[in-house]
Design a protein around this motif. Structure first.
Motif, PDB file in Angstrom:
ATOM      1  N   LEU A 236      -0.259  19.023  28.230  1.00 38.40           N
ATOM      2  CA  LEU A 236      -1.503  19.485  27.581  1.00 38.40           C
ATOM      3  C   LEU A 236      -1.885  18.576  26.407  1.00 38.40           C
ATOM      4  N   ARG A 237      -0.878  17.936  25.796  1.00 34.28           N
ATOM      5  CA  ARG A 237      -1.156  17.068  24.639  1.00 34.28           C
ATOM      6  C   ARG A 237      -2.079  15.914  25.008  1.00 34.28           C
ATOM      7  N   VAL A 239      -4.575  16.127  27.197  1.00 35.54           N
ATOM      8  CA  VAL A 239      -5.880  16.571  27.722  1.00 35.54           C
ATOM      9  C   VAL A 239      -6.936  16.372  26.641  1.00 35.54           C
ATOM     10  N   PRO A 240      -7.988  15.602  26.918  1.00 38.03           N
ATOM     11  CA  PRO A 240      -9.016  15.400  25.896  1.00 38.03           C
ATOM     12  C   PRO A 240      -9.801  16.690  25.625  1.00 38.03           C
ATOM     13  N   GLY A 241     -10.262  16.826  24.386  1.00 35.58           N
ATOM     14  CA  GLY A 241     -11.129  17.967  24.050  1.00 35.58           C
ATOM     15  C   GLY A 241     -10.383  19.184  23.530  1.00 35.58           C
ATOM     16  N   ILE A 242      -9.041  19.179  23.569  1.00 37.44           N
ATOM     17  CA  ILE A 242      -8.302  20.341  23.025  1.00 37.44           C
ATOM     18  C   ILE A 242      -7.244  19.881  22.019  1.00 37.44           C
ATOM     19  N   LYS A 243      -6.834  20.859  21.183  1.00 41.54           N
ATOM     20  CA  LYS A 243      -5.713  20.631  20.272  1.00 41.54           C
ATOM     21  C   LYS A 243      -4.594  21.557  20.725  1.00 41.54           C
ATOM     22  N   VAL A 244      -3.368  21.053  20.776  1.00 46.53           N
ATOM     23  CA  VAL A 244      -2.241  21.923  21.125  1.00 46.53           C
ATOM     24  C   VAL A 244      -1.669  22.437  19.806  1.00 46.53           C
ATOM     25  N   THR A 245      -1.860  23.733  19.563  1.00 52.12           N
ATOM     26  CA  THR A 245      -1.403  24.327  18.298  1.00 52.12           C
ATOM     27  C   THR A 245       0.119  24.424  18.277  1.00 52.12           C
ATOM     28  N   SER A 246       0.699  24.784  19.423  1.00 48.52           N
ATOM     29  CA  SER A 246       2.167  24.819  19.512  1.00 48.52           C
ATOM     30  C   SER A 246       2.547  24.652  20.976  1.00 48.52           C
ATOM     31  N   VAL A 247       3.731  24.075  21.181  1.00 55.05           N
ATOM     32  CA  VAL A 247       4.244  23.999  22.544  1.00 55.05           C
ATOM     33  C   VAL A 247       5.752  24.206  22.487  1.00 55.05           C
ATOM     34  N   ASP A 248       6.233  25.058  23.388  1.00 53.15           N
ATOM     35  CA  ASP A 248       7.657  25.371  23.409  1.00 53.15           C
ATOM     36  C   ASP A 248       8.056  25.491  24.882  1.00 53.15           C
ATOM     37  N   GLY A 249       8.513  24.370  25.453  1.00 53.01           N
ATOM     38  CA  GLY A 249       8.861  24.357  26.880  1.00 53.01           C
ATOM     39  C   GLY A 249       7.649  24.687  27.737  1.00 53.01           C
ATOM     40  N   PRO A 250       7.705  25.768  28.503  1.00 50.62           N
ATOM     41  CA  PRO A 250       6.596  26.086  29.422  1.00 50.62           C
ATOM     42  C   PRO A 250       5.435  26.810  28.733  1.00 50.62           C
ATOM     43  N   LYS A 251       5.594  27.107  27.428  1.00 48.64           N
ATOM     44  CA  LYS A 251       4.596  27.936  26.727  1.00 48.64           C
ATOM     45  C   LYS A 251       3.824  27.093  25.709  1.00 48.64           C
ATOM     46  N   ALA A 252       2.496  27.197  25.717  1.00 44.12           N
ATOM     47  CA  ALA A 252       1.705  26.438  24.737  1.00 44.12           C
ATOM     48  C   ALA A 252       0.515  27.269  24.274  1.00 44.12           C
ATOM     49  N   VAL A 253       0.085  27.006  23.032  1.00 51.71           N
ATOM     50  CA  VAL A 253      -1.155  27.604  22.529  1.00 51.71           C
ATOM     51  C   VAL A 253      -2.135  26.466  22.293  1.00 51.71           C
ATOM     52  N   ILE A 254      -3.340  26.628  22.838  1.00 49.45           N
ATOM     53  CA  ILE A 254      -4.330  25.555  22.717  1.00 49.45           C
ATOM     54  C   ILE A 254      -5.604  26.075  22.068  1.00 49.45           C
ATOM     55  N   ALA A 268     -17.118  24.227  30.756  1.00 46.00           N
ATOM     56  CA  ALA A 268     -16.131  25.306  30.677  1.00 46.00           C
ATOM     57  C   ALA A 268     -14.733  24.676  30.596  1.00 46.00           C
ATOM     58  N   LEU A 269     -14.427  24.171  29.388  1.00 44.51           N
ATOM     59  CA  LEU A 269     -13.184  23.431  29.190  1.00 44.51           C
ATOM     60  C   LEU A 269     -11.955  24.302  29.482  1.00 44.51           C
ATOM     61  N   ASP A 270     -12.035  25.585  29.067  1.00 37.71           N
ATOM     62  CA  ASP A 270     -10.893  26.476  29.308  1.00 37.71           C
ATOM     63  C   ASP A 270     -10.618  26.624  30.812  1.00 37.71           C
ATOM     64  N   GLN A 271     -11.704  26.710  31.599  1.00 40.69           N
ATOM     65  CA  GLN A 271     -11.518  26.856  33.058  1.00 40.69           C
ATOM     66  C   GLN A 271     -10.937  25.577  33.659  1.00 40.69           C
ATOM     67  N   ARG A 272     -11.373  24.450  33.114  1.00 38.59           N
ATOM     68  CA  ARG A 272     -10.876  23.171  33.632  1.00 38.59           C
ATOM     69  C   ARG A 272      -9.362  23.049  33.371  1.00 38.59           C
ATOM     70  N   ILE A 273      -8.943  23.525  32.199  1.00 39.38           N
ATOM     71  CA  ILE A 273      -7.516  23.462  31.866  1.00 39.38           C
ATOM     72  C   ILE A 273      -6.706  24.388  32.781  1.00 39.38           C
ATOM     73  N   LEU A 274      -7.271  25.567  33.012  1.00 37.44           N
ATOM     74  CA  LEU A 274      -6.588  26.510  33.906  1.00 37.44           C
ATOM     75  C   LEU A 274      -6.440  25.900  35.304  1.00 37.44           C
ATOM     76  N   GLN A 275      -7.520  25.281  35.798  1.00 38.13           N
ATOM     77  CA  GLN A 275      -7.457  24.662  37.142  1.00 38.13           C
ATOM     78  C   GLN A 275      -6.422  23.543  37.179  1.00 38.13           C
TER      79      GLN A 275
END
Ligand SMILES: Nc1ncnc2c1ncn2[C@@H]1O[C@H](COP(=O)(O)OP(=O)(O)OP(=O)(O)O)[C@@H](O)[C@H]1O
Length: 301
Positions: A236-237, A239-254, A268-275
């Motif tokens: 996720l780090r 991916v353009p257009g987002i900031k990764v607030t935290s990442v811990d193994g399989p878990k991340a907050v963006i 719809a950046l959030d949808q693109r990330i989900l896809q």
């Protein structure tokens, strides 16, 4: 509904309230938030008529707040006003009498309230024999005894342990549900978060935000998602257009890099990330993160 309209007040040349306006709506608990010295007590005292405004007005159901109307308000001041040497039930009844209740009605209301606040067994103790938290419950009973049409409480939760907070919370919530709006100030953001339906945030005598709590959370909080995938989420780090607030193994907050959010430029950046996450493998969760009141408070003031 209580309406505070453009209320200003100065002490000498210190302008303490500057055109303060907000509503306290029927059936709702309104939390009044602000740092020390922001102007909460001064506003409450003006609503109660204890202090005069230099400009602006306060109305209750569209009418000016007269002495008769005020008689139907319940107020718990910041400086508590019960008598240490008097028995708990006697003085709560006495407050009921001051608000025009008959002796029998004041006694019945006192008994019911003390039970609701889990103070029934202390009714005949002198106030000074009670712990500070229990004295505070008695103070709350004194402001509720006459079944007020509106409740104004200055820091009702300060000094209460978590169980007492729950008890008082339940009692106030019931009053609001029965139709008496409640305006309460507090420094304890977690309590306000749990308790209030509406929020008024004041800073330096100016209202910075007011409205429904959940709506304010959406308006002020940074939109974020928690993404939990089947393997490492470090990609996720890049991916353009987002900031990764935290990442811990399989878990991340963006969160979005742009102030315009996940939908900046119509994308719809959030949808693109989900896809993209699904393309890479398993997605266990993709959940919006609700901002805390702490975050809203810091952003609003
Ligand atoms: N009677 C007074 N004379 C002079 N200044 C006053 C008076 N009452 C309040 N102030 C000032 O007005 C400002 C707002 O005070 P107020 O008590 O309304 O704030 P508050 O938000 O209730 O603060 P706290 O959370 O600390 O109780 C403060 O700077 C205070 O010193």
């Amino acid at each position: 509904m209580l309406k505070v309209n453009g209320v200003s007040r100065s002490f000498g040349d210190h302008r303490v309230l500057d055109s303060v306006s907000f509503d306290v709506k029927p059936g709702r608990m309104t939390g009044f938030l602000g740092a020390n010295g922001a102007g909460k007590t001064t506003t409450m005292r003006i609503i109660l008529g204890v202090l005069k405004a230099d400009a602006g007005s306060v109305t209750w159901h569209g009418q000016p707040v007269t002495q008769a109307v005020r008689q139907r308000f319940g107020y718990m001041p910041e400086e508590r006003g019960l008598y240490p040497k008097m028995k708990v039930a006697d003085q709560i009844q006495w407050f009921g009498r001051l608000h025009g209740m008959s002796q029998a009605k004041a006694a019945a209301s006192t008994e019911r309230l003390l039970d609701e606040l889990d103070l029934g067994t202390r009714a005949n103790d002198k106030l000074e024999a009670l712990s500070l938290g229990n004295q505070q419950r008695a103070q709350i009973a004194a402001s509720l005894v006459h079944d007020p049409d509106l409740l104004i409480l200055d820091e009702p939760f300060s000094g209460l342990d978590p169980i007492a907070v729950d008890t008082v919370l339940r009692v106030l919530r019931q009053r609001a549900a029965d139709g008496s709006p409640v305006l309460f100030s507090s420094h304890q953001l977690s309590v306000v978060e749990q308790l209030c339906d509406d929020l008024v945030i004041i800073s330096g005598g100016e209202i910075r935000a007011s409205g429904e709590r959940d709506e304010l959370k959406q308006r002020y909080g940074t939109p974020r998602y928690e993404l939990v995938v089947g393997s490492d989420a470090g990609w996720l780090r890049d991916v353009p257009g987002i900031k990764v607030t935290s990442v811990d193994g399989p878990k991340a907050v963006i969160e979005p890099a742009s102030a315009e959010g996940f939908r900046a430029g119509g994308e719809a950046l959030d949808q693109r990330i989900l896809q993209e996450a699904m393309r890479r493998g398993e997605v266990r969760a993709f959940t919006p993160v609700v901002p805390s009141l702490n975050e809203i408070f810091k952003e609003a003031i």
